[in-house]
Design a protein around this motif. Structure first.
Motif, PDB file in Angstrom:
ATOM      1  N   UNK A   5      -3.792  -1.369  19.869  1.00 43.45           N
ATOM      2  CA  UNK A   5      -5.065  -2.039  20.144  1.00 43.45           C
ATOM      3  C   UNK A   5      -4.789  -3.321  20.942  1.00 43.45           C
ATOM      4  N   UNK A   6      -5.169  -3.348  22.199  1.00 45.38           N
ATOM      5  CA  UNK A   6      -4.832  -4.496  23.051  1.00 45.38           C
ATOM      6  C   UNK A   6      -5.479  -5.810  22.636  1.00 45.38           C
ATOM      7  N   UNK A   7      -6.618  -5.754  21.942  1.00 46.03           N
ATOM      8  CA  UNK A   7      -7.347  -6.966  21.582  1.00 46.03           C
ATOM      9  C   UNK A   7      -7.423  -7.106  20.063  1.00 46.03           C
ATOM     10  N   UNK A   8      -6.253  -7.013  19.420  1.00 49.75           N
ATOM     11  CA  UNK A   8      -6.232  -7.018  17.949  1.00 49.75           C
ATOM     12  C   UNK A   8      -5.302  -8.083  17.396  1.00 49.75           C
ATOM     13  N   UNK A   9      -5.587  -8.443  16.148  1.00 50.45           N
ATOM     14  CA  UNK A   9      -4.725  -9.316  15.359  1.00 50.45           C
ATOM     15  C   UNK A   9      -4.308  -8.551  14.105  1.00 50.45           C
ATOM     16  N   UNK A  10      -3.109  -8.840  13.622  1.00 49.81           N
ATOM     17  CA  UNK A  10      -2.607  -8.143  12.438  1.00 49.81           C
ATOM     18  C   UNK A  10      -2.251  -9.162  11.368  1.00 49.81           C
ATOM     19  N   UNK A  11      -2.730  -8.895  10.152  1.00 41.94           N
ATOM     20  CA  UNK A  11      -2.435  -9.779   9.023  1.00 41.94           C
ATOM     21  C   UNK A  11      -1.969  -8.943   7.837  1.00 41.94           C
ATOM     22  N   UNK A  12      -0.764  -9.204   7.385  1.00 40.85           N
ATOM     23  CA  UNK A  12      -0.229  -8.527   6.204  1.00 40.85           C
ATOM     24  C   UNK A  12      -0.620  -9.325   4.964  1.00 40.85           C
ATOM     25  N   UNK A  13      -1.238  -8.659   3.992  1.00 42.79           N
ATOM     26  CA  UNK A  13      -1.664  -9.322   2.760  1.00 42.79           C
ATOM     27  C   UNK A  13      -0.603  -9.112   1.693  1.00 42.79           C
ATOM     28  N   UNK A  14      -0.034 -10.181   1.221  1.00 43.92           N
ATOM     29  CA  UNK A  14       1.035 -10.093   0.225  1.00 43.92           C
ATOM     30  C   UNK A  14       0.483  -9.726  -1.149  1.00 43.92           C
ATOM     31  N   UNK A  15       1.318  -9.017  -1.912  1.00 46.07           N
ATOM     32  CA  UNK A  15       0.960  -8.602  -3.273  1.00 46.07           C
ATOM     33  C   UNK A  15      -0.360  -7.854  -3.301  1.00 46.07           C
ATOM     34  N   UNK A  16      -0.489  -6.892  -2.404  1.00 45.07           N
ATOM     35  CA  UNK A  16      -1.729  -6.130  -2.281  1.00 45.07           C
ATOM     36  C   UNK A  16      -1.413  -4.657  -2.113  1.00 45.07           C
TER      37      UNK A  16
ATOM     38  N   UNK B 267       0.848  -1.190   0.000  1.00 43.82           N
ATOM     39  CA  UNK B 267       0.000   0.000   0.000  1.00 43.82           C
ATOM     40  C   UNK B 267       0.886   1.245   0.000  1.00 43.82           C
ATOM     41  N   UNK B 268       0.850   1.990  -1.090  1.00 40.43           N
ATOM     42  CA  UNK B 268       1.677   3.196  -1.200  1.00 40.43           C
ATOM     43  C   UNK B 268       0.997   4.418  -0.599  1.00 40.43           C
ATOM     44  N   UNK B 269      -0.279   4.303  -0.281  1.00 42.51           N
ATOM     45  CA  UNK B 269      -0.999   5.414   0.335  1.00 42.51           C
ATOM     46  C   UNK B 269      -0.738   5.469   1.837  1.00 42.51           C
ATOM     47  N   UNK B 270      -0.933   4.331   2.494  1.00 39.67           N
ATOM     48  CA  UNK B 270      -0.722   4.234   3.933  1.00 39.67           C
ATOM     49  C   UNK B 270       0.113   2.974   4.172  1.00 39.67           C
ATOM     50  N   UNK B 271       1.400   3.121   4.452  1.00 42.52           N
ATOM     51  CA  UNK B 271       2.315   1.971   4.489  1.00 42.52           C
ATOM     52  C   UNK B 271       1.961   0.963   5.572  1.00 42.52           C
ATOM     53  N   UNK B 272       2.437  -0.259   5.369  1.00 42.06           N
ATOM     54  CA  UNK B 272       2.133  -1.353   6.290  1.00 42.06           C
ATOM     55  C   UNK B 272       2.635  -1.075   7.703  1.00 42.06           C
ATOM     56  N   UNK B 273       3.645  -0.238   7.836  1.00 39.77           N
ATOM     57  CA  UNK B 273       4.139   0.113   9.174  1.00 39.77           C
ATOM     58  C   UNK B 273       3.041   0.778   9.997  1.00 39.77           C
ATOM     59  N   UNK B 274       2.097   1.472   9.325  1.00 41.58           N
ATOM     60  CA  UNK B 274       0.976   2.088  10.035  1.00 41.58           C
ATOM     61  C   UNK B 274       0.061   1.001  10.615  1.00 41.58           C
ATOM     62  N   UNK B 275      -0.109  -0.081   9.875  1.00 42.64           N
ATOM     63  CA  UNK B 275      -0.932  -1.176  10.368  1.00 42.64           C
ATOM     64  C   UNK B 275      -0.307  -1.847  11.583  1.00 42.64           C
ATOM     65  N   UNK B 276       0.993  -2.037  11.537  1.00 44.22           N
ATOM     66  CA  UNK B 276       1.693  -2.640  12.672  1.00 44.22           C
ATOM     67  C   UNK B 276       1.618  -1.724  13.897  1.00 44.22           C
ATOM     68  N   UNK B 277       1.722  -0.436  13.665  1.00 45.98           N
ATOM     69  CA  UNK B 277       1.620   0.531  14.764  1.00 45.98           C
ATOM     70  C   UNK B 277       0.216   0.517  15.364  1.00 45.98           C
ATOM     71  N   UNK B 278      -0.795   0.416  14.496  1.00 45.25           N
ATOM     72  CA  UNK B 278      -2.162   0.329  14.980  1.00 45.25           C
ATOM     73  C   UNK B 278      -2.344  -0.919  15.840  1.00 45.25           C
TER      74      UNK B 278
END
Length: 311
Positions: A274-285, A259-270
């Motif tokens: 969030x104490x009750x969250x799961x994070x999944x990186x989608x490849x080739x997306x 994602x060139x608009x909002x980089x994946x590092x933002x998702x990891x930071x989110x």
């Protein structure tokens, strides 16, 4: 072209009247399919329910899927005679949930819709049962696209004139070509975008007066928010960031690895906030995960809901 709503929803396009953030009655277009616990699909800025075209059928096998166009978007009402207040979508999402759902729903939201959902989940933790957010502009420091910046800087009087003269309609081949080119840039495989997709993605801008005005208005609000953020002035983005720890519901964070608009590092930071969250990186997306990675998105949503006992 056949009516998209009639094809995808048993009752076609329905209308809901809510009181908007300013207290005015406003008509919201929506469709629903399936039975069981409610699951709401929420689009991003400049989009509408069509962006969830690949998720409606798969998810409706297990849930009562509800798609709605936020005020000012798609087929919903566009009150261009009055300016919107910052944060209006949060209030209106809450009222739509209360009107359509008899229990806390799953909210699946992308981009700006994801930001709105995070804000509401923090404001009213009991309202949302499960939350899935994709590519949210939660930590952004700029508008991600040149066209957004251009619309944000254009006086609304000019946008109103363009809309009044129906220039998008008269120059529709050019509008479709430009918007299609830009939409392909947020897809890992641009070839998956069909002529039918282009027709419906651009339809509100070409056929429904007021669409461009309301999108420009939202962009101007966003630009002002970012300017206030950078100047350390009061802003809603900072408020949402500071309130993330108040979100109680299990949350799945999906993010395109390219994602060139909002980089994946933002998702990891989110995820860290969030104490009750799961994070999944989608490849080739890229940014448009609901289109470009729809099969993976649907699979991850269903797996998450099953694992968190929401089924």
């Amino acid at each position: 072209m056949k009516d998209w709503w009639q094809i995808n929803f048993p009752q076609g396009r329905q209308n809901l009247i809510i009181s908007d953030a300013n207290g005015y009655p406003v008509k919201i277009a929506y469709g629903e399919k399936g039975t069981g616990k409610p699951l709401i699909l929420l689009h991003g800025l400049g989009s509408w329910s069509y962006n969830w075209r690949h998720s409606i059928n798969p998810l409706s096998q297990y849930f009562r899927v509800i798609c709605f166009d936020a005020k000012g978007y798609g087929f919903s009402e566009k009150p261009t005679s009055r300016r919107e207040e910052n944060g209006h979508q949060i209030i209106e999402l809450e009222r739509i949930i209360n009107a359509l759902c008899d229990q806390p729903p799953v909210i699946v939201a992308e981009s700006l819709g994801a930001l709105v959902s995070l804000a509401l989940a923090a404001k009213n933790p009991q309202l949302i049962g499960r939350l899935v957010v994709m590519n949210a502009p939660i930590f952004t420091t700029k508008l991600p696209h040149w066209a957004m910046g251009l619309l944000a800087q254009t006086p609304l009087e000019i946008i109103h004139t363009i809309d009044f003269l129906r220039l998008a309609y008269w120059f529709s081949p050019i509008v479709r070509e430009v918007m299609a080119a830009e939409r392909r840039k947020v897809l890992f495989n641009p070839e998956i975008l069909t002529d039918e997709d282009i027709y419906w993605i651009t339809y509100p801008f070409i056929e429904i007066p007021g669409t461009l005005v309301k999108v420009a208005e939202e962009l101007q609000i966003a630009a002002q928010e970012i300017e206030n953020l950078q100047a350390n002035k009061p802003n809603m983005l900072t408020q949402i960031q500071n309130n993330l720890s108040a979100i109680e519901c299990p949350t799945l964070i999906l993010w395109g690895d390219q994602d060139s608009w909002f980089p994946a590092s933002h998702g990891k930071k989110l995820h860290q906030h969030l104490p009750n969250s799961q994070f999944k990186l989608i490849e080739n997306c890229y940014h448009d995960a609901s289109t470009g990675a729809n099969e993976i998105v649907n699979k991850e949503i269903l797996k998450f809901l099953k694992n968190t006992n929401f089924s």
